[in-house]
Design a protein around this motif. Sequence first.
Motif, PDB file in Angstrom:
ATOM      1  N   ASP A 314      11.764  22.209 -13.375  1.00 50.30           N
ATOM      2  CA  ASP A 314      10.581  22.600 -12.608  1.00 50.30           C
ATOM      3  C   ASP A 314      10.661  22.053 -11.181  1.00 50.30           C
ATOM      4  O   ASP A 314      10.235  22.714 -10.228  1.00 50.30           O
ATOM      5  CB  ASP A 314       9.324  22.095 -13.314  1.00 50.30           C
ATOM      6  CG  ASP A 314       8.051  22.537 -12.623  1.00 50.30           C
ATOM      7  OD1 ASP A 314       7.969  23.716 -12.217  1.00 50.30           O
ATOM      8  OD2 ASP A 314       7.127  21.720 -12.483  1.00 50.30           O
ATOM      9  N   MET A 315      11.209  20.882 -11.023  1.00 49.97           N
ATOM     10  CA  MET A 315      11.357  20.296  -9.688  1.00 49.97           C
ATOM     11  C   MET A 315      12.290  21.123  -8.805  1.00 49.97           C
ATOM     12  O   MET A 315      12.220  21.057  -7.577  1.00 49.97           O
ATOM     13  CB  MET A 315      11.872  18.857  -9.814  1.00 49.97           C
ATOM     14  CG  MET A 315      10.842  17.907 -10.416  1.00 49.97           C
ATOM     15  SD  MET A 315      11.534  16.288 -10.839  1.00 49.97           S
ATOM     16  CE  MET A 315      11.875  15.629  -9.218  1.00 49.97           C
ATOM     17  N   GLU A 316      13.140  21.926  -9.453  1.00 51.25           N
ATOM     18  CA  GLU A 316      14.042  22.820  -8.711  1.00 51.25           C
ATOM     19  C   GLU A 316      13.497  24.243  -8.621  1.00 51.25           C
ATOM     20  O   GLU A 316      14.191  25.157  -8.167  1.00 51.25           O
ATOM     21  CB  GLU A 316      15.431  22.837  -9.385  1.00 51.25           C
ATOM     22  CG  GLU A 316      16.110  21.500  -9.452  1.00 51.25           C
ATOM     23  CD  GLU A 316      16.312  20.875  -8.072  1.00 51.25           C
ATOM     24  OE1 GLU A 316      16.543  21.629  -7.105  1.00 51.25           O
ATOM     25  OE2 GLU A 316      16.225  19.630  -7.977  1.00 51.25           O
ATOM     26  N   GLY A 317      12.250  24.438  -9.083  1.00 45.68           N
ATOM     27  CA  GLY A 317      11.645  25.764  -9.006  1.00 45.68           C
ATOM     28  C   GLY A 317      12.031  26.684 -10.143  1.00 45.68           C
ATOM     29  O   GLY A 317      11.877  27.907 -10.030  1.00 45.68           O
ATOM     30  N   ILE A 318      12.520  26.112 -11.262  1.00 46.67           N
ATOM     31  CA  ILE A 318      12.960  26.907 -12.414  1.00 46.67           C
ATOM     32  C   ILE A 318      11.975  26.717 -13.555  1.00 46.67           C
ATOM     33  O   ILE A 318      11.730  25.586 -13.996  1.00 46.67           O
ATOM     34  CB  ILE A 318      14.375  26.484 -12.859  1.00 46.67           C
ATOM     35  CG1 ILE A 318      15.374  26.683 -11.718  1.00 46.67           C
ATOM     36  CG2 ILE A 318      14.811  27.279 -14.092  1.00 46.67           C
ATOM     37  CD1 ILE A 318      16.695  25.962 -11.927  1.00 46.67           C
ATOM     38  N   CYS A 319      11.397  27.813 -14.032  1.00 42.71           N
ATOM     39  CA  CYS A 319      10.432  27.765 -15.139  1.00 42.71           C
ATOM     40  C   CYS A 319      11.111  28.181 -16.434  1.00 42.71           C
ATOM     41  O   CYS A 319      11.615  29.304 -16.540  1.00 42.71           O
ATOM     42  CB  CYS A 319       9.259  28.706 -14.873  1.00 42.71           C
ATOM     43  SG  CYS A 319       8.329  28.325 -13.386  1.00 42.71           S
ATOM     44  N   GLY A 320      11.131  27.284 -17.401  1.00 45.43           N
ATOM     45  CA  GLY A 320      11.656  27.596 -18.732  1.00 45.43           C
ATOM     46  C   GLY A 320      10.699  27.061 -19.776  1.00 45.43           C
ATOM     47  O   GLY A 320       9.567  26.671 -19.474  1.00 45.43           O
ATOM     48  N   SER A 321      11.148  27.015 -21.019  1.00 39.19           N
ATOM     49  CA  SER A 321      10.301  26.563 -22.115  1.00 39.19           C
ATOM     50  C   SER A 321      11.160  25.878 -23.158  1.00 39.19           C
ATOM     51  O   SER A 321      12.365  26.129 -23.257  1.00 39.19           O
ATOM     52  CB  SER A 321       9.585  27.770 -22.733  1.00 39.19           C
ATOM     53  OG  SER A 321       8.956  27.422 -23.942  1.00 39.19           O
ATOM     54  N   SER A 322      10.505  25.032 -23.950  1.00 31.66           N
ATOM     55  CA  SER A 322      11.233  24.409 -25.066  1.00 31.66           C
ATOM     56  C   SER A 322      10.927  25.107 -26.380  1.00 31.66           C
ATOM     57  O   SER A 322      11.397  24.684 -27.429  1.00 31.66           O
ATOM     58  CB  SER A 322      10.881  22.922 -25.173  1.00 31.66           C
ATOM     59  OG  SER A 322       9.501  22.777 -25.397  1.00 31.66           O
ATOM     60  N   GLY A 323      10.120  26.161 -26.341  1.00 31.54           N
ATOM     61  CA  GLY A 323       9.786  26.882 -27.570  1.00 31.54           C
ATOM     62  C   GLY A 323       8.628  27.811 -27.337  1.00 31.54           C
ATOM     63  O   GLY A 323       8.484  28.393 -26.269  1.00 31.54           O
ATOM     64  N   SER A 324       7.766  27.946 -28.324  1.00 33.63           N
ATOM     65  CA  SER A 324       6.617  28.826 -28.227  1.00 33.63           C
ATOM     66  C   SER A 324       5.618  28.299 -27.202  1.00 33.63           C
ATOM     67  O   SER A 324       5.350  27.110 -27.145  1.00 33.63           O
ATOM     68  CB  SER A 324       5.919  28.932 -29.587  1.00 33.63           C
ATOM     69  OG  SER A 324       4.662  29.535 -29.464  1.00 33.63           O
ATOM     70  N   ALA A 325       5.061  29.218 -26.392  1.00 28.70           N
ATOM     71  CA  ALA A 325       4.062  28.820 -25.397  1.00 28.70           C
ATOM     72  C   ALA A 325       2.834  28.208 -26.055  1.00 28.70           C
ATOM     73  O   ALA A 325       2.153  27.369 -25.468  1.00 28.70           O
ATOM     74  CB  ALA A 325       3.654  30.026 -24.559  1.00 28.70           C
ATOM     75  N   CYS A 326       2.541  28.613 -27.282  1.00 28.93           N
ATOM     76  CA  CYS A 326       1.328  28.145 -27.966  1.00 28.93           C
ATOM     77  C   CYS A 326       1.458  26.708 -28.448  1.00 28.93           C
ATOM     78  O   CYS A 326       0.478  26.094 -28.834  1.00 28.93           O
ATOM     79  CB  CYS A 326       1.013  29.060 -29.143  1.00 28.93           C
ATOM     80  SG  CYS A 326       0.797  30.783 -28.649  1.00 28.93           S
ATOM     81  N   THR A 327       2.679  26.172 -28.444  1.00 32.44           N
ATOM     82  CA  THR A 327       2.859  24.794 -28.908  1.00 32.44           C
ATOM     83  C   THR A 327       3.578  23.945 -27.867  1.00 32.44           C
ATOM     84  O   THR A 327       4.126  22.907 -28.185  1.00 32.44           O
ATOM     85  CB  THR A 327       3.680  24.766 -30.221  1.00 32.44           C
ATOM     86  OG1 THR A 327       4.932  25.437 -29.998  1.00 32.44           O
ATOM     87  CG2 THR A 327       2.941  25.446 -31.348  1.00 32.44           C
TER      88      THR A 327
END
Length: 393
Positions: A314-327
Amino acid sequence: MKKLIYLDNAATTKTAPEVVEAMLPYFTEHYGNPSTVYSLGGESKKAITAARETIAGALGAQTEEIYFTAGGSESDNWALKATAEAYKSKGNHIITTKIEHHAILHSCEWLEKHGYEITYLPVDENGVVKIDELKKAIRPETILISVMFANNEIGTIQPIREIGEIAHEHGILFHTDAVQAFGQVPINVDEYHIDMLSASGHKLNGPKGIGFLYIRKGVKIRSFVHGGAQERKRRAGTENVPGIVGLGKATERAMATMKERTDKEIELRDYLIDRVLKEIPYTRLNGHRTTRLPNNANFSFQFVEGESLLIMLDMEGICGSSGSACTSGSLDPSHVLLAIGLPHEIAHGSLRLTLNEEITKEDLDFVVENLKRIIDRLRSMSPLYEDFVKKNK
């Protein structure tokens, strides 16, 4: 200011400009309640009918089989709980899988507290349902099979046609949570033997707070929300006309662009997967290598903690996830990754990257270079990694 590289499209998508444009008149100009008899309300009613026709056409369904809801979670709850209530005289057994979205799993937990029996099917190391286990799980009192079309975390696409055939051979209703798949892969409800299907607008460049449940004609499930006579007396509440219009436009757009868009996503997805697996050691791809959603790549990095990885990206402007958005606020490892056999320490180091049509090869090169640097840094601070290196010298 750093460029934003948004790679969390499984969580939500940007509403397309043409979708916003289609919605706007229904906030300020055609704002009438569709249940009224005067012409202002009639404009809203016509818009709802047009959206329903578009969505039905995308699924090979009949117009009157599409029921608008507030989103995928409501549609899932409706399908499971209303089916359980309507068919309880036939039986009290439901079959689902261990890797479903929590809208399904938590509905099943609720049903278990109310006297229903649930079988949670295992999956293989790629997240694919074990068909033999499904056949063995069927009982005379089985009333519903619910298997998601494609997994929201690891992207694996299930053998839906085969599952639907098995369900219908045994006279069992078949529901699929298609929230991630609708608009990404072709779906025909007759070809796949689907009786109910859930979808959500914000996963395909539509607005949030709108979805639908397809219910095959003849399926005798009752209202889930009680009140007025909207949605042919099956879902009460004044219709979200702008949202429905937006969902219809997003569906039209998704169907028109599907082939070109997903071909590009598959090419870039595979480029990303190949680079990450070749250039970052002790990395695993989660989910089936090819039978997966066009835009989904999910990795586990040994000796890395997923939350730290997300913050540094995120500090580099990259949005990812570690799994489901709901959790995403949970510190527990993904139930999906545990179900495919990953140990807790590796499941904690997962990263889901989901592409959209705006992502370029240059964007992914930037992502991979930052991933390599960040993972090297995180591993350098890990005593487990240090011990591993010493043992394997």
